[in-house]
Scaffold this active site. Structure first.
Site, PDB file in Angstrom:
ATOM      1  N   GLY A  20      -2.707 -28.021  40.248  1.00 36.41           N
ATOM      2  CA  GLY A  20      -1.963 -28.288  41.472  1.00 36.41           C
ATOM      3  C   GLY A  20      -0.910 -29.354  41.256  1.00 36.41           C
ATOM      4  N   GLY A  21      -0.478 -29.514  40.036  1.00 33.48           N
ATOM      5  CA  GLY A  21       0.456 -30.584  39.679  1.00 33.48           C
ATOM      6  C   GLY A  21       1.867 -30.409  40.172  1.00 33.48           C
ATOM      7  CB  CYS A  22       4.021 -27.680  41.142  1.00 35.43           C
ATOM      8  SG  CYS A  22       4.545 -27.415  39.444  1.00 35.43           S
ATOM      9  CG  LEU A  25      -2.798 -36.100  45.158  1.00 35.73           C
ATOM     10  CD1 LEU A  25      -2.396 -37.563  45.187  1.00 35.73           C
ATOM     11  CD2 LEU A  25      -4.212 -35.901  45.693  1.00 35.73           C
ATOM     12  CE  LYS A 161     -10.488 -30.574  49.405  1.00 33.95           C
ATOM     13  NZ  LYS A 161      -9.673 -30.286  48.189  1.00 33.95           N
ATOM     14  N   PRO A 185      -9.657 -38.874  49.725  1.00 33.57           N
ATOM     15  CG  PRO A 185      -7.719 -37.667  49.235  1.00 33.57           C
ATOM     16  CD  PRO A 185      -9.191 -37.731  48.936  1.00 33.57           C
ATOM     17  N   GLY A 187      -5.887 -39.049  55.248  1.00 39.11           N
ATOM     18  CA  GLY A 187      -4.555 -39.088  55.857  1.00 39.11           C
ATOM     19  C   GLY A 187      -3.429 -39.409  54.894  1.00 39.11           C
TER      20      GLY A 187
END
Length: 374
Positions: A20-22, A25, A161, A185, A187
């Site tokens: 999910g590096g694109c 976060l 999740k 994390p 918000g």
């Protein structure tokens, strides 16, 4: 000695995969690795890798569907990473079947492929929402609170999740050299934000900043994305450090592997104070005396009516009953465990994070207007 100090002098962390590096976060995590450890080999896995790319020659990009077991296994077998940071997740408004397939199924596939590829450290991006119930306020909630999922959790995203986090933590030390942890994390906002700040700036553009719901006496957690990225690297450092000391097992009071950690700015703020700070940095100078306050009951009624009207159109209104509930309840967490075990401290305070996020969005909007004007 903290994990940060232990790894700060190392020129490389080895081979790290950011799943999910694109994304929002994930992109910040990739940039932070490159900034702190430019010699580290970073492989980005994402469904589509055409956006949000880092120009470092040590970063490679690989289109990959994490729900495709043969594809994931083949890629990880080729890359042979030392560590994986898994941030990929579909938007919470997408159908439950997609959330289940990606968040739960995709995470389990990544775990299996990582175990078989000899990965040492696996850091999972969980969510603070997995302990949140609409019926119970969170006041300094910590990791002793139970996960709320299944029938007790009305937000299906949070259920997926939670189930994915359980799978990640149960996989810890399976085999003994495979170490896992979860970051929760709360918000997230900042540069590249596509959910929180854009909605608030849209409300400002529509003059909706003139209203608030409730008396604004509920504390809420918001977290700057750079701090969340920082926490993920601290967790990765800790797992790699623990791996280097195997078969020694850390004391329970120091342990990171097999554990979950809440990450926030450590600055719970009244909900509407955060929104007004966003609007202030966007140019708002309206005095508080001009703000109209809607009671929670009235707002709930309006939200219900709007939901019914927009449902007919197949859309979601700006005001929903869930938004009313969450904007009027206390929801903040303790980060003491992360401070003790990860050495975590926020590196950017709340207002500076807001300032950066708003500036980034306004600049993108300006560029878009110029593009349309050509």
């Amino acid at each position: 000695m903290s994990s940060t100090e232990s790894f700060a002098s190392r020129p490389s962390l080895g081979k790290i995969v950011v799943v999910g590096g694109c994304g929002f976060l994930g992109g910040h995590i990739v940039n932070l690795i490159v900034e702190r450890h430019p010699q580290t080999s970073v492989a980005v896995l994402d469904l589509r890798t055409s956006s949000n790319r880092n120009s470092s020659p040590n970063v490679s990009y690989h289109d990959c569907d994490i729900t495709d077991l043969p594809g994931v296994k083949s890629l990880l077998e080729k890359l042979r990473p030392d560590g994986i940071i898994h941030t990929a997740s579909p938007h919470f408004h997408l159908p439950p079947a997609i959330q289940e397939k990606v968040n739960v199924g995709g995470t389990k596939i990544l775990l299996q492929a990582a175990q078989e590829a000899g990965v040492k450290a696996f850091v999972y991006t969980s969510s603070a929402s997995i302990i949140l119930s609409p019926a119970t306020e969170l006041i300094n909630g910590d990791e002793t609170y139970p996960r709320i999922y299944g029938d007790a959790q009305p937000e299906y995203y949070s259920t997926t999740k939670a189930l994915a986090e359980i799978a990640v933590l149960e996989a810890n030390r399976m085999p003994p050299s495979f170490l896992t942890t979860a970051i929760r994390p709360a918000g997230i906002f900042g540069e590249g934000d596509i959910q929180l700040l854009p909605k608030m700036l849209s409300a400002y553009a529509k003059k909706q900043h003139r209203f608030q719901v409730g008396d604004n006496n509920n504390l809420f957690d918001f977290t700057y994305v750079g701090n969340v990225a920082h926490a993920h690297l601290l967790a990765l450092y800790a797992l790699l450090q623990t791996h280097s000391m195997l078969p020694t097992i850390p004391l329970d009071t120091e342990r990171v592997d097999g554990e979950a950690f809440f990450i926030t700015n450590g600055q719970p703020v009244y909900f509407w104070d955060f929104a007004r700070c966003v609007w202030h940095h966007a140019g708002d100078r309206m005095p508080l005396s001009k703000v109209w306050t809607l009671s929670e009951e009235v707002a709930m009624t309006i939200g219900g009516i709007l939901e019914g009207l927009f449902w007919v159109l197949g859309k979601t209104p700006n005001l929903t009953r869930a938004q009313v509930k969450y904007s009027t309840m206390n929801k903040y967490h303790s980060i003491e465990k992360a401070k003790r075990r990860l050495g975590y401290r926020p590196i950017v305070d709340l207002e500076e994070g807001i300032k950066r996020g708003v500036k980034d969005l306004q600049e993108k909007e300006r560029q878009e207007r110029e593009k349309k004007g050509q």
